[in-house]
Design a protein around this motif. Structure first.
Motif, PDB file in Angstrom:
ATOM      1  N   PRO A  91      -9.012  29.767 -50.064  1.00 55.37           N
ATOM      2  CA  PRO A  91      -8.415  30.949 -49.439  1.00 55.37           C
ATOM      3  C   PRO A  91      -8.551  32.225 -50.264  1.00 55.37           C
ATOM      4  O   PRO A  91      -8.768  33.303 -49.723  1.00 55.37           O
ATOM      5  CB  PRO A  91      -6.948  30.542 -49.265  1.00 55.37           C
ATOM      6  N   VAL A  92      -8.408  32.126 -51.590  1.00 53.90           N
ATOM      7  CA  VAL A  92      -8.522  33.299 -52.461  1.00 53.90           C
ATOM      8  C   VAL A  92      -9.992  33.494 -52.826  1.00 53.90           C
ATOM      9  O   VAL A  92     -10.648  32.553 -53.273  1.00 53.90           O
ATOM     10  CB  VAL A  92      -7.674  33.119 -53.731  1.00 53.90           C
ATOM     11  N   PRO A  93     -10.539  34.698 -52.649  1.00 56.68           N
ATOM     12  CA  PRO A  93     -11.952  34.911 -52.963  1.00 56.68           C
ATOM     13  C   PRO A  93     -12.219  34.902 -54.458  1.00 56.68           C
ATOM     14  O   PRO A  93     -11.314  35.093 -55.274  1.00 56.68           O
ATOM     15  CB  PRO A  93     -12.245  36.289 -52.361  1.00 56.68           C
ATOM     16  N   SER A  94     -13.481  34.681 -54.808  1.00 60.30           N
ATOM     17  CA  SER A  94     -13.896  34.663 -56.207  1.00 60.30           C
ATOM     18  C   SER A  94     -15.305  35.215 -56.315  1.00 60.30           C
ATOM     19  O   SER A  94     -16.169  34.905 -55.489  1.00 60.30           O
ATOM     20  CB  SER A  94     -13.861  33.235 -56.759  1.00 60.30           C
ATOM     21  N   ASP A 178     -10.826  38.401 -60.275  1.00 59.72           N
ATOM     22  CA  ASP A 178     -10.411  37.151 -59.639  1.00 59.72           C
ATOM     23  C   ASP A 178      -8.926  36.887 -59.844  1.00 59.72           C
ATOM     24  O   ASP A 178      -8.235  36.392 -58.943  1.00 59.72           O
ATOM     25  CB  ASP A 178     -11.235  35.988 -60.195  1.00 59.72           C
ATOM     26  N   THR A 179      -8.414  37.217 -61.028  1.00 61.71           N
ATOM     27  CA  THR A 179      -6.984  37.026 -61.282  1.00 61.71           C
ATOM     28  C   THR A 179      -6.156  37.959 -60.411  1.00 61.71           C
ATOM     29  O   THR A 179      -5.111  37.563 -59.868  1.00 61.71           O
ATOM     30  CB  THR A 179      -6.666  37.264 -62.765  1.00 61.71           C
ATOM     31  N   ALA A 180      -6.598  39.203 -60.260  1.00 63.74           N
ATOM     32  CA  ALA A 180      -5.867  40.162 -59.436  1.00 63.74           C
ATOM     33  C   ALA A 180      -5.801  39.703 -57.983  1.00 63.74           C
ATOM     34  O   ALA A 180      -4.759  39.833 -57.319  1.00 63.74           O
ATOM     35  CB  ALA A 180      -6.520  41.538 -59.530  1.00 63.74           C
ATOM     36  N   ALA A 317      -7.059  46.314 -53.354  1.00 62.81           N
ATOM     37  CA  ALA A 317      -8.089  45.802 -52.447  1.00 62.81           C
ATOM     38  C   ALA A 317      -7.687  44.455 -51.869  1.00 62.81           C
ATOM     39  O   ALA A 317      -7.875  44.190 -50.673  1.00 62.81           O
ATOM     40  CB  ALA A 317      -9.418  45.685 -53.187  1.00 62.81           C
ATOM     41  N   ALA A 318      -7.127  43.598 -52.714  1.00 60.29           N
ATOM     42  CA  ALA A 318      -6.683  42.293 -52.225  1.00 60.29           C
ATOM     43  C   ALA A 318      -5.598  42.452 -51.174  1.00 60.29           C
ATOM     44  O   ALA A 318      -5.588  41.739 -50.161  1.00 60.29           O
ATOM     45  CB  ALA A 318      -6.179  41.445 -53.389  1.00 60.29           C
ATOM     46  N   GLY A 319      -4.675  43.400 -51.397  1.00 55.90           N
ATOM     47  CA  GLY A 319      -3.636  43.638 -50.406  1.00 55.90           C
ATOM     48  C   GLY A 319      -4.216  44.046 -49.063  1.00 55.90           C
ATOM     49  O   GLY A 319      -3.778  43.569 -48.007  1.00 55.90           O
ATOM     50  N   LEU A 320      -5.227  44.926 -49.072  1.00 59.43           N
ATOM     51  CA  LEU A 320      -5.892  45.320 -47.832  1.00 59.43           C
ATOM     52  C   LEU A 320      -6.610  44.138 -47.187  1.00 59.43           C
ATOM     53  O   LEU A 320      -6.574  43.954 -45.964  1.00 59.43           O
ATOM     54  CB  LEU A 320      -6.896  46.436 -48.106  1.00 59.43           C
ATOM     55  N   CYS A 321      -7.263  43.351 -48.015  1.00 65.03           N
ATOM     56  CA  CYS A 321      -8.014  42.194 -47.523  1.00 65.03           C
ATOM     57  C   CYS A 321      -7.093  41.208 -46.804  1.00 65.03           C
ATOM     58  O   CYS A 321      -7.384  40.757 -45.685  1.00 65.03           O
ATOM     59  CB  CYS A 321      -8.717  41.531 -48.703  1.00 65.03           C
ATOM     60  N   TYR A 322      -5.965  40.894 -47.425  1.00 61.51           N
ATOM     61  CA  TYR A 322      -5.054  39.912 -46.842  1.00 61.51           C
ATOM     62  C   TYR A 322      -4.305  40.488 -45.639  1.00 61.51           C
ATOM     63  O   TYR A 322      -4.048  39.773 -44.663  1.00 61.51           O
ATOM     64  CB  TYR A 322      -4.073  39.416 -47.899  1.00 61.51           C
ATOM     65  N   LEU A 350     -14.172  47.778 -51.172  1.00 61.89           N
ATOM     66  CA  LEU A 350     -13.917  46.789 -50.131  1.00 61.89           C
ATOM     67  C   LEU A 350     -14.652  47.248 -48.879  1.00 61.89           C
ATOM     68  O   LEU A 350     -14.367  48.312 -48.322  1.00 61.89           O
ATOM     69  CB  LEU A 350     -12.415  46.679 -49.859  1.00 61.89           C
ATOM     70  N   ALA A 351     -15.641  46.451 -48.471  1.00 58.70           N
ATOM     71  CA  ALA A 351     -16.420  46.747 -47.269  1.00 58.70           C
ATOM     72  C   ALA A 351     -15.817  45.975 -46.102  1.00 58.70           C
ATOM     73  O   ALA A 351     -15.557  44.771 -46.217  1.00 58.70           O
ATOM     74  CB  ALA A 351     -17.878  46.353 -47.476  1.00 58.70           C
TER      75      ALA A 351
END
Length: 365
Positions: A91-94, A178-180, A317-322, A350-351
């Motif tokens: 689920p979490v990208p890397s 990745d940690t973020a 970016a992760a917040g937007l992604c999720y 983030l594309a």
């Protein structure tokens, strides 16, 4: 190259960017276009903690739900030609599907788990309790369990070899990236503000987790383990639970294939800044983004500002992604590996492509 999540830029570019002068040379080289060279063995996907005395334990429902929601995925990453790799989707990208992030729990008194230090084996979906006696005998810890901090802390580390094996001198920003993304996923899943978040690396996180420095590999290898670097710790709030809708959204999240962006570039106007971003990172597919969010820092920023920008950009970016996965409106692909333009480094982007075709064009995630 396998079709993975956020991909650093191509090795060969027409110009050599200026490296950030505020960084030590070894770190500044991460921003150079030099090719990483042939891949090296990345080390184990998870550390063999059982060999260091850790034993399986039953995870309480909440903790089990959280750990599984982060790392239990279905299917495998695919190459550009569509054939599957041996890298399981999670689920979490890397970056590059390296998955260097490891998840630990440090539990104080009064929780559902007995006080102690635990590590999650995401390859076998198993929670292990570390052996306090073995840790003390190895000189890793000195305190009793009763001296640990109260509450439950999720500690995120990286096994540096996982990314270094593929990206060499470019690896260290990807450890932060990745940690973020994993840290933001914990916050997203519990849907509540954490009691406290600490970012590393540094002595406080190593002390919390009870591990030596990764720069002392013999202390790790002597116990049959590879070094880990603690990079973030989140103290869970007193009341929390994994939200089912958020768990399902994260589980269903997929980065769009590069071919989707390439096809989109032929059929609609490009997002603002897409041409510049594609040139700066050497990845032409970025031109097909329907929306593009970028984060940057001044080239001459000091090291602390660069580190802060890396953490802030990737967490945002992760917040937007999720959020895009939860709303169904946007499918997001992280982008890394930029050179400097106009006196600034784009540290992350983030594309985005539409998720639900009926979603409003300007709607936020």
């Amino acid at each position: 190259m396998s079709a993975t999540d956020h991909l650093p830029g191509h090795a060969h570019r027409a110009h050599r960017p200026t490296r950030p002068p505020g960084l030590p040379p070894a770190l500044a080289r991460a921003f150079a276009p030099d090719s990483p060279g042939p891949a090296l063995p990345p080390g184990p996907r998870v550390n063999p903690w059982r060999g260091a005395g850790a034993a399986p334990v039953a995870a309480p429902d909440r903790e089990r739900d959280l750990l599984a929601a982060l790392w239990s995925g279905e299917g495998f990453h695919r190459r550009a030609d569509g054939t599957p790799t041996g890298i399981r989707r999670r689920p979490v990208p890397s970056a590059g599907g390296a998955y260097p992030v490891q998840t630990h729990l440090v539990v104080g008194a009064g929780g559902a788990l007995e006080a102690g230090r635990y590590v999650y084996d995401h390859e076998h979906d198993t929670l292990l309790r570390r052996d306090d006696t073995a840790d003390r005998a190895a000189g890793w810890t000195a305190e009793d369990a009763n001296d640990r901090a109260a509450g439950t802390h999720v500690v995120l580390t990286v096994q540096p070899g996982r990314s270094f094996g593929r990206y060499r001198h470019r690896a260290w920003p990807l450890w932060v990236a990745d940690t973020a993304y994993a840290l933001a996923a914990v916050e997203f899943l519990i849907g509540a503000d954490p009691a406290r978040v600490r970012l590393g690396p540094g002595a406080p996180l190593r002390a919390l987790l009870g591990v030596p420095r990764a720069a002392e590999p013999d202390r790790w290898l002597g116990r049959g383990l590879v070094p880990e670097i603690p990079l973030a710790a989140l103290e869970l709030p007193a009341s929390w639970a994994v939200a089912p809708g958020r768990r399902d959204a994260l589980a269903g999240r997929r980065s769009p294939a590069l071919s989707e962006f390439t096809a989109a570039a032929r059929h609609r106007p490009r997002a603002d800044g897409a041409d510049r971003a594609a040139a700066a990172c050497g990845q032409a597919w970025v031109r097909g983004a329907h929306r593009l969010a970028t984060w940057s820092v001044a080239v001459h920023a000091p090291a602390a500002a660069v580190a802060d920008a890396l953490w802030r950009s990737h967490r945002a970016a992760a917040g937007l992604c999720y959020a895009g996965a939860l709303s169904g409106r946007w499918r997001c692909r992280p982008v890394s590996g930029f050179s400097a333009t106009g006196g600034r480094w784009t540290v992350h982007a983030l594309a985005m492509l539409p998720g639900d075709p009926s979603a409003a064009e300007g709607a936020a995630p």
